[in-house]
Design a protein around this motif. Structure first.
Motif, PDB file in Angstrom:
ATOM      1  N   THR A 114       0.849  -1.082   0.003  1.00  0.00           N
ATOM      2  CA  THR A 114       0.030  -0.094   0.100  1.00  0.00           C
ATOM      3  C   THR A 114       1.029   1.023   0.067  1.00  0.00           C
ATOM      4  O   THR A 114       0.545   2.398  -0.681  1.00  0.00           O
ATOM      5  CB  THR A 114      -0.956  -0.113   1.363  1.00  0.00           C
ATOM      6  N   GLN A 115       1.759   1.075   1.017  1.00  0.00           N
ATOM      7  CA  GLN A 115       2.900   2.435   0.819  1.00  0.00           C
ATOM      8  C   GLN A 115       3.780   2.721  -0.639  1.00  0.00           C
ATOM      9  O   GLN A 115       3.630   3.487  -0.740  1.00  0.00           O
ATOM     10  CB  GLN A 115       3.641   2.188   1.893  1.00  0.00           C
ATOM     11  N   LEU A 116       4.036   1.642  -1.193  1.00  0.00           N
ATOM     12  CA  LEU A 116       4.552   1.430  -2.391  1.00  0.00           C
ATOM     13  C   LEU A 116       3.836   2.144  -3.473  1.00  0.00           C
ATOM     14  O   LEU A 116       4.267   3.240  -3.983  1.00  0.00           O
ATOM     15  CB  LEU A 116       4.864   0.075  -2.803  1.00  0.00           C
ATOM     16  N   LYS A 117       2.618   1.711  -3.489  1.00  0.00           N
ATOM     17  CA  LYS A 117       1.419   2.322  -4.560  1.00  0.00           C
ATOM     18  C   LYS A 117       1.394   3.910  -4.202  1.00  0.00           C
ATOM     19  O   LYS A 117       1.098   4.578  -4.915  1.00  0.00           O
ATOM     20  CB  LYS A 117       0.269   1.374  -4.370  1.00  0.00           C
ATOM     21  N   ALA A 118       1.227   4.136  -2.829  1.00  0.00           N
ATOM     22  CA  ALA A 118       1.079   5.608  -2.410  1.00  0.00           C
ATOM     23  C   ALA A 118       2.049   6.304  -2.903  1.00  0.00           C
ATOM     24  O   ALA A 118       1.972   7.410  -3.450  1.00  0.00           O
ATOM     25  CB  ALA A 118       0.996   5.800  -0.869  1.00  0.00           C
ATOM     26  N   TRP A 119       3.520   5.984  -2.694  1.00  0.00           N
ATOM     27  CA  TRP A 119       4.455   6.642  -3.116  1.00  0.00           C
ATOM     28  C   TRP A 119       4.520   6.960  -4.915  1.00  0.00           C
ATOM     29  O   TRP A 119       4.815   7.877  -5.250  1.00  0.00           O
ATOM     30  CB  TRP A 119       5.910   6.034  -2.714  1.00  0.00           C
ATOM     31  N   MET A 120       3.952   5.811  -5.509  1.00  0.00           N
ATOM     32  CA  MET A 120       4.076   5.996  -6.838  1.00  0.00           C
ATOM     33  C   MET A 120       2.877   6.866  -7.272  1.00  0.00           C
ATOM     34  O   MET A 120       2.936   7.516  -8.414  1.00  0.00           O
ATOM     35  CB  MET A 120       3.751   4.440  -7.520  1.00  0.00           C
ATOM     36  N   HIS A 121       1.769   6.711  -6.459  1.00  0.00           N
ATOM     37  CA  HIS A 121       0.699   7.846  -6.747  1.00  0.00           C
ATOM     38  C   HIS A 121       1.220   9.235  -6.797  1.00  0.00           C
ATOM     39  O   HIS A 121       1.035  10.280  -7.552  1.00  0.00           O
ATOM     40  CB  HIS A 121      -0.298   7.555  -6.061  1.00  0.00           C
ATOM     41  N   TYR A 122       2.015   9.326  -5.606  1.00  0.00           N
ATOM     42  CA  TYR A 122       2.397  10.789  -5.066  1.00  0.00           C
ATOM     43  C   TYR A 122       3.526  11.241  -6.324  1.00  0.00           C
ATOM     44  O   TYR A 122       3.422  12.551  -6.543  1.00  0.00           O
ATOM     45  CB  TYR A 122       3.194  10.548  -3.706  1.00  0.00           C
ATOM     46  N   LEU A 123       4.090  10.238  -6.803  1.00  0.00           N
ATOM     47  CA  LEU A 123       5.143  10.599  -7.700  1.00  0.00           C
ATOM     48  C   LEU A 123       4.546  10.870  -9.303  1.00  0.00           C
ATOM     49  O   LEU A 123       4.998  11.489 -10.150  1.00  0.00           O
ATOM     50  CB  LEU A 123       6.387   9.847  -8.065  1.00  0.00           C
ATOM     51  N   GLY A 124       3.167  10.528  -9.276  1.00  0.00           N
ATOM     52  CA  GLY A 124       2.539  10.435 -10.535  1.00  0.00           C
ATOM     53  C   GLY A 124       3.136   9.408 -11.707  1.00  0.00           C
ATOM     54  O   GLY A 124       2.927   9.661 -12.835  1.00  0.00           O
ATOM     55  N   ILE A 125       3.403   8.313 -11.080  1.00  0.00           N
ATOM     56  CA  ILE A 125       3.977   7.063 -12.018  1.00  0.00           C
ATOM     57  C   ILE A 125       3.140   6.100 -12.085  1.00  0.00           C
ATOM     58  O   ILE A 125       3.323   4.999 -13.032  1.00  0.00           O
ATOM     59  CB  ILE A 125       5.463   6.755 -11.820  1.00  0.00           C
ATOM     60  N   LEU A 126       1.826   5.956 -11.218  1.00  0.00           N
ATOM     61  CA  LEU A 126       1.029   4.998 -11.154  1.00  0.00           C
ATOM     62  C   LEU A 126      -0.383   5.678 -11.266  1.00  0.00           C
ATOM     63  O   LEU A 126      -0.614   6.453 -10.417  1.00  0.00           O
ATOM     64  CB  LEU A 126       1.149   4.132  -9.771  1.00  0.00           C
ATOM     65  N   VAL A 127      -1.093   5.370 -12.282  1.00  0.00           N
ATOM     66  CA  VAL A 127      -2.661   5.651 -12.139  1.00  0.00           C
ATOM     67  C   VAL A 127      -3.580   4.424 -11.769  1.00  0.00           C
ATOM     68  O   VAL A 127      -3.261   3.405 -11.998  1.00  0.00           O
ATOM     69  CB  VAL A 127      -2.997   6.284 -13.466  1.00  0.00           C
ATOM     70  N   ASP A 128      -4.605   5.075 -11.209  1.00  0.00           N
ATOM     71  CA  ASP A 128      -5.817   4.244 -10.934  1.00  0.00           C
ATOM     72  C   ASP A 128      -6.583   3.778 -11.908  1.00  0.00           C
ATOM     73  O   ASP A 128      -6.478   4.751 -13.169  1.00  0.00           O
ATOM     74  CB  ASP A 128      -6.713   4.834 -10.030  1.00  0.00           C
TER      75      ASP A 128
END
Length: 363
Positions: A114-128
């Motif tokens: 969950t934290q990994l995905k949160a960081w990726m979302h934060y950097l804008g490199i993972l989209v839902d």
């Protein structure tokens, strides 16, 4: 912070602005994300990074599996249990040029998926997978000559007057020998004469300024999609508690039913591939506005929806920027949260609380 913002503020496939650091050096700091504080270390292999490309994916596995075969310029992993590693590769380089490592400040907790995905979302490199972004919305500045002739005006010093009035460069000079936009005598019921040099008076921006330019620019942006809107299509989400108080978000009262309706409406229009024109309030010390909804100070355009850290956000374009600030006007970090606790759609923009006050239905 500067490097993280550079990663956040560009789109998929774009190259980061030049990064200058000391080669083979480590930079450390702290970052608070979703209520958790992290220690962050950044390693740069080179003194100048000019060829880093952003990658946006829909699944964490896309940045893990078959990395070298796919030749992706960015790799993300947290399999070391206690920390996250993000490695950024310049084009045609075998070794990463930039590495970001993060661990919780407590230092011993497991770094969860969950934290990994949160960081990726934060950097804008993972989209839902639920994310919607209208990539083909062409941003327009309210200072653009493209809206000349619209029934609006702007008393300013940007060099152009948005309704085709006399430009600042040709107006008389003031006491400081500076040329500015001029006006005829201005009154509360005469709001469209501010661009005239007839009386050779300097424009009083506080007494004679309307929101018309941002509205008509936002209207011009949505008209690119074959839709328009008008005052009769307005649904008010937030209005003033009292007409004598309008400066703070706390001066607003919400209409819960209109909030629920507006979220459903905006979602449905975005799924059709169309943008939505909105009015917003922001904390200010300006004179009371003359809009039909007295809580509305500015107009913008919603161009998408994203999900981050289990929260919903609308993405928007701001017409109230000059062309040199287009990147800021269209940044992917321009977000307003759908706050179902407050029944508001709001967020921080230009270091200021912005709240949607009205939604204009498309025609």
């Amino acid at each position: 912070d500067d490097i993280i913002k550079k990663i956040q503020n560009i789109k998929n496939g774009e190259f980061l602005p030049k990064i200058t650091l000391q080669s083979n050096s480590v930079y450390t700091g702290k970052q608070k994300l979703d209520g958790t504080e992290y220690n962050v270390a950044l390693y740069s292999r080179k003194a100048s990074l000019t060829n880093l490309q952003k990658v946006v994916v829909k699944d964490v596995a896309d940045l893990r599996s078959n990395f070298h075969a796919l030749k992706k310029p960015l790799f993300c992993e947290s399999s070391y249990k206690n920390y996250l590693v993000i490695a950024c590769y310049e084009k045609d380089e075998e070794e990463p040029s930039l590495i970001i490592q993060a661990t919780q400040s407590k230092g011993h907790d497991i770094f969860s998926e969950t934290q990994l995905k949160a960081w990726m979302h934060y950097l804008g490199i993972l989209v839902d997978v639920r994310d919607i972004r209208l990539e083909n919305v062409r941003w327009i500045s309210q200072f653009s000559s493209e809206i000349n002739g619209r029934p609006c005006h702007w008393c300013g010093t940007s060099g152009t007057c948005c309704n085709g009035g006399t430009a600042c460069t040709t107006c008389p000079k003031d006491s400081t020998n500076t040329k500015k936009c001029c006006m005829e005598t201005c009154s509360t019921d005469t709001l469209t004469t501010c661009d005239s040099c007839t009386n050779q008076q300097i424009c009083n921006t506080r007494a004679c300024k309307s929101n018309s330019c941002c509205y008509y620019t936002a209207l011009t942006m949505i008209e690119q999609f074959g839709v328009t809107t008008n005052l009769n299509q307005k649904e008010d989400i937030a209005t003033l508690i009292s007409n004598s108080n309008w400066k703070k978000q706390s001066d607003l009262k919400v209409n819960i039913q209109n909030f629920i309706w507006s979220v459903a409406y905006i979602d449905s229009i975005l799924k059709l591939g169309k943008p939505v024109l909105i009015g917003v309030h922001y904390d200010n010390d300006y004179p009371h506005p003359y809009n039909d909804n007295k809580a509305t100070f500015h107009y913008m355009v919603i161009v998408g929806k994203t999900y981050k850290y289990d929260k919903e956000y609308y993405m928007f374009y701001d017409p109230g920027r000059e062309f040199i600030n287009q990147a800021k006007a269209t940044s992917e970090t321009n977000l307003l949260e759908v706050d179902r606790n407050k029944n508001m759609i709001h967020g921080t923009y230009k270091e200021n609380p912005y709240t949607i006050t009205e939604v204009r239905k498309n025609l």
